[in-house]
Design a protein around this motif. Structure first.
Motif, PDB file in Angstrom:
ATOM      1  N   ILE A 139      -5.570   7.726  22.661  1.00 47.15           N
ATOM      2  CA  ILE A 139      -4.530   7.740  23.689  1.00 47.15           C
ATOM      3  C   ILE A 139      -5.138   7.301  25.014  1.00 47.15           C
ATOM      4  CG2 ILE A 139      -2.893   9.160  24.977  1.00 47.15           C
ATOM      5  CD1 ILE A 139      -2.750  11.026  22.596  1.00 47.15           C
ATOM      6  N   ASP A 140      -4.484   6.354  25.673  1.00 51.43           N
ATOM      7  CA  ASP A 140      -4.836   5.936  27.024  1.00 51.43           C
ATOM      8  C   ASP A 140      -3.632   6.145  27.935  1.00 51.43           C
ATOM      9  OD1 ASP A 140      -7.448   5.174  26.455  1.00 51.43           O
ATOM     10  OD2 ASP A 140      -6.871   3.120  25.960  1.00 51.43           O
ATOM     11  N   ILE A 141      -3.877   6.030  29.248  1.00 46.44           N
ATOM     12  CA  ILE A 141      -2.821   6.231  30.226  1.00 46.44           C
ATOM     13  C   ILE A 141      -2.963   5.201  31.335  1.00 46.44           C
ATOM     14  CG2 ILE A 141      -4.096   7.865  31.693  1.00 46.44           C
ATOM     15  CD1 ILE A 141      -1.403   9.527  31.682  1.00 46.44           C
ATOM     16  N   VAL A 142      -1.856   4.866  31.992  1.00 43.27           N
ATOM     17  CA  VAL A 142      -1.901   3.954  33.126  1.00 43.27           C
ATOM     18  C   VAL A 142      -0.823   4.353  34.123  1.00 43.27           C
ATOM     19  CG1 VAL A 142      -0.315   2.244  32.101  1.00 43.27           C
ATOM     20  CG2 VAL A 142      -1.967   1.524  33.852  1.00 43.27           C
ATOM     21  N   ALA A 143      -1.152   4.276  35.414  1.00 38.67           N
ATOM     22  CA  ALA A 143      -0.191   4.458  36.503  1.00 38.67           C
ATOM     23  C   ALA A 143       0.305   3.075  36.908  1.00 38.67           C
ATOM     24  CB  ALA A 143      -0.852   5.166  37.678  1.00 38.67           C
ATOM     25  N   PHE A 144       1.631   2.855  36.875  1.00 40.91           N
ATOM     26  CA  PHE A 144       2.133   1.481  36.999  1.00 40.91           C
ATOM     27  C   PHE A 144       3.063   1.223  38.165  1.00 40.91           C
ATOM     28  CE2 PHE A 144       5.415   3.596  34.482  1.00 40.91           C
ATOM     29  CZ  PHE A 144       6.578   3.141  35.092  1.00 40.91           C
TER      30      PHE A 144
END
Length: 303
Positions: A139-144
């Motif tokens: 699992i990865d995450i990004v603020a977009f």
């Protein structure tokens, strides 16, 4: 049903208890929601979940879905509507051990915000996902979310078109940097619309429509039974001057009542096509049902 290691915060959120994050993980379970199989058959590059900000249930739904997918060895990217300028700090925090993550995460977009994007439930979801990642799940995450500097790259777009385009650019950029099987985007439901807004020179595409030009998209609108949501609304009787920011005393943030015409009395699920008993909504491909909703206040109260 697959047993997994999740954060204690997620357990509290699922029970509707008061929020308090913890460093030590606890054991609970996650499973794919009903209806996901139909989404998977479409083989989307992006699945956009258009939420009502400020509920406990929406982040919990996405956290459970990401958990279930990653448990099946699918590499998952979760995109959250925090500002993209904070993404580098978020990625640094993402590499920290569990005991240090929660405190580091508090520095990424939560401090001083009064709206549902910076809620306890959103914080809990990210802590939950990080706990899963530390157990080895992909699992990865990004603020977009975009900012004014990035939006200047799209001077030809009318209205908030530059904002929408920048959101899509950030999500797509993070996607192509990784080899993801599923990209889950949690965003306010206006940005999740496929339909073009307006006509003529003043028209623009919402984020989901911009993403659809970059890869196959399934976009879902949130649906729920009556309850509450923590959000910021104009006070009754307040008028605004176009092109000017609203007066500081014109907005009230709090846990507001939310009405609904429906209560399916079902567990959360996903549906493609029209919501039961309604005509098709061409702005979205379907919906995700949450049941009764309850508000989640800001993690860190604004000054």
């Amino acid at each position: 049903m697959i047993l997994l290691v999740l954060s204690a915060l997620t357990l509290a959120m699922a029970a509707g208890a008061s929020m308090a994050w913890a460093d030590e993980p606890a054991v609970t379970a996650c499973s794919l929601p009903e209806g996901w199989t139909e989404i998977a058959r479409r083989q989307p590059r992006y699945v956009v979940f258009g939420e009502l900000h400020g509920t406990q249930q929406s982040p919990a739904f996405i956290g459970n879905l990401a958990c279930a997918l990653a448990s099946r060895k699918q590499r998952v990217l979760v995109a959250i509507e925090q500002n993209a300028r904070d993404n580098a700090v978020l990625q640094d925090a993402w590499r920290l051990p569990t005991a240090r993550f929660g405190q580091a995460l508090r520095l990424v977009g939560w401090n001083g915000r009064k709206d549902g994007i910076a809620s306890e439930a959103m914080f809990g979801m990210v802590v939950h996902l990080h706990a899963l990642k530390t157990t080895g799940l992909p699992i990865d995450i990004v603020a977009f979310n975009s900012d004014s500097a990035q939006e200047k790259h799209f001077p030809h777009l009318a209205g908030q078109g530059a904002h929408e385009a920048a959101q899509a650019e950030n999500i797509h950029g993070a996607t192509i940097r990784g080899r993801y099987d599923q990209v889950l985007v949690l965003v306010g439901n206006i940005h999740a619309r496929r339909a073009r807004h307006g006509e003529g020179a003043g028209s623009f595409d919402f984020m989901a429509a911009r993403l659809a030009a970059l890869g196959r998209v399934v976009t879902l609108n949130t649906r729920y039974a009556a309850g509450t949501a923590w959000n910021c609304l104009a006070k009754p009787g307040v008028t605004f001057t176009p092109g000017h920011p609203p007066p500081s005393d014109a907005i009230e943030c709090g846990n507001h009542s939310v009405t609904s015409n429906s209560d399916l009395k079902r567990a959360p699920f996903i549906g493609l096509g029209a919501f039961p008993g309604e005509e098709p909504d061409t702005r979205y491909d379907g919906f995700f049902w949450l049941g009764p909703i309850s508000g989640s206040p800001p993690l860190l109260p604004g000054e």
